[in-house]
Write an enzyme that holds these catalytic residues in place. Structure first.
Site, PDB file in Angstrom:
ATOM      1  N   ASP A  65       0.829  -1.205   0.000  1.00 11.99           N
ATOM      2  CA  ASP A  65       0.000   0.000   0.000  1.00 11.99           C
ATOM      3  C   ASP A  65       0.869   1.262   0.000  1.00 11.99           C
ATOM      4  OD1 ASP A  65      -2.228  -1.612   0.167  1.00 11.99           O
ATOM      5  OD2 ASP A  65      -2.365  -1.457   2.352  1.00 11.99           O
TER       6      ASP A  65
HETATM    7  N1  URA Z   1      -1.304  -5.986   3.786  1.00 13.31           N
HETATM    8  C1  URA Z   1      -1.787  -4.729   3.811  1.00 13.31           C
HETATM    9  O1  URA Z   1      -2.835  -4.471   4.405  1.00 13.31           O
HETATM   10  N2  URA Z   1      -1.113  -3.782   3.165  1.00 13.31           N
HETATM   11  C2  URA Z   1       0.055  -3.995   2.525  1.00 13.31           C
HETATM   12  O2  URA Z   1       0.630  -3.073   1.967  1.00 13.31           O
HETATM   13  C3  URA Z   1       0.555  -5.303   2.512  1.00 13.31           C
HETATM   14  C4  URA Z   1      -0.147  -6.288   3.150  1.00 13.31           C
END
Ligand code: URA
Length: 248
Positions: A101
């Protein structure tokens, strides 16, 4: 001998599906002759042209990035935000393996090797991803245990995970949890924490397969060495792989 669409995709000019369309629509020549049949096998050194332009097979390259916050995990962004690819100066057409993310930091592999990407991202190959998660509040056993057993997110239960409560900080009212998963569902860790009533304050991927952040600082990258690439192939191809305990 390799399939024509695979060679075109490996050259970096098109995805596998787009390569198939190029072939079907008569835009590809092998040895100067138009080939429209999918799956045609081609010798490594046979000249291939797409729209009259000769392909050069790109060397595979592999980069390990310590992704910082505030960068999107994509090769190009419609909103013109900074991408993970912008952080690596190369002329090669690289792309990220999986996704972190915008506000997640940590280990991210980037490559132009579609074969390895497919192997590493296919759920059946169960590649471990380890996250360090800072959450609000003091996490309790009745929150950690369901995470280990699997929680329902988006209507589907997650696979059993390794979860350890690493630290609690009563003065700041936060806890640090380490979680190892091998699935790669959208926002999986945040949703899992949410499912047990924990708010994520900070999320860092500290390991992908056996690759860690050792020697890197946020925003830095390094090239993988040939041994690491070989090991990734071996790991992804050994379908029985669950958790590589040696490297925990
Ligand atoms: N899980 C998440 O919620 N975000 C990420 O970036 C990676 C795994």
């Amino acid at each position: 001998m390799e399939r024509l669409q695979k060679i075109i995709a490996q050259s970096g000019i098109a995805s596998r599906r787009h390569a198939e369309e190029l072939i079907k629509s008569g835009r590809v020549k092998v040895n100067g002759t138009v080939v429209t049949e999918l799956g045609t096998k081609v010798e490594k050194n046979q000249p291939i042209e797409v729209d009259g332009v000769r392909l050069s097979k790109e060397e595979p390259v592999y980069f390990l990035l310590y992704k910082p916050r505030g960068v999107v995990t994509t090769a190009s962004d419609d909103k013109k935000r900074k991408t993970v690819v912008d952080l690596i100066p190369t002329d090669m057409r690289i792309y990220p393996v999986g996704r972190l993310d915008y506000d997640t930091t940590g280990v991210l592999l980037l490559t132009n090797d579609g074969t390895l990407t497919n192997l590493l991202t296919h759920p059946k190959n169960k590649i471990d991803k380890v996250y360090r998660v800072k959450v609000k509040g003091i996490a309790k056993a009745e929150q950690i245990i369901p995470l280990q057993e699997g929680v329902v997110i988006d209507g589907v239960k997650t696979a059993p995970a390794k979860v350890k409560l690493r630290k609690t900080d009563p003065s700041k009212n936060t806890s640090m949890i380490e979680i190892t998963i091998h699935e790669g569902r959208n926002h999986q860790v945040k949703k899992m924490m949410q499912a047990v009533g924990l708010d994520v304050l900070k999320l860092t991927r500290i390991r992908f397969a056996f690759l860690t952040l050792d020697g890197l600082t946020s925003g830095n990258y390094r090239k993988l060495n040939p041994k690491e690439v070989k090991r990734l192939y071996e790991l992804a191809q050994s379908k029985k792989h669950k958790t590589n305990k040696k490297h925990l």
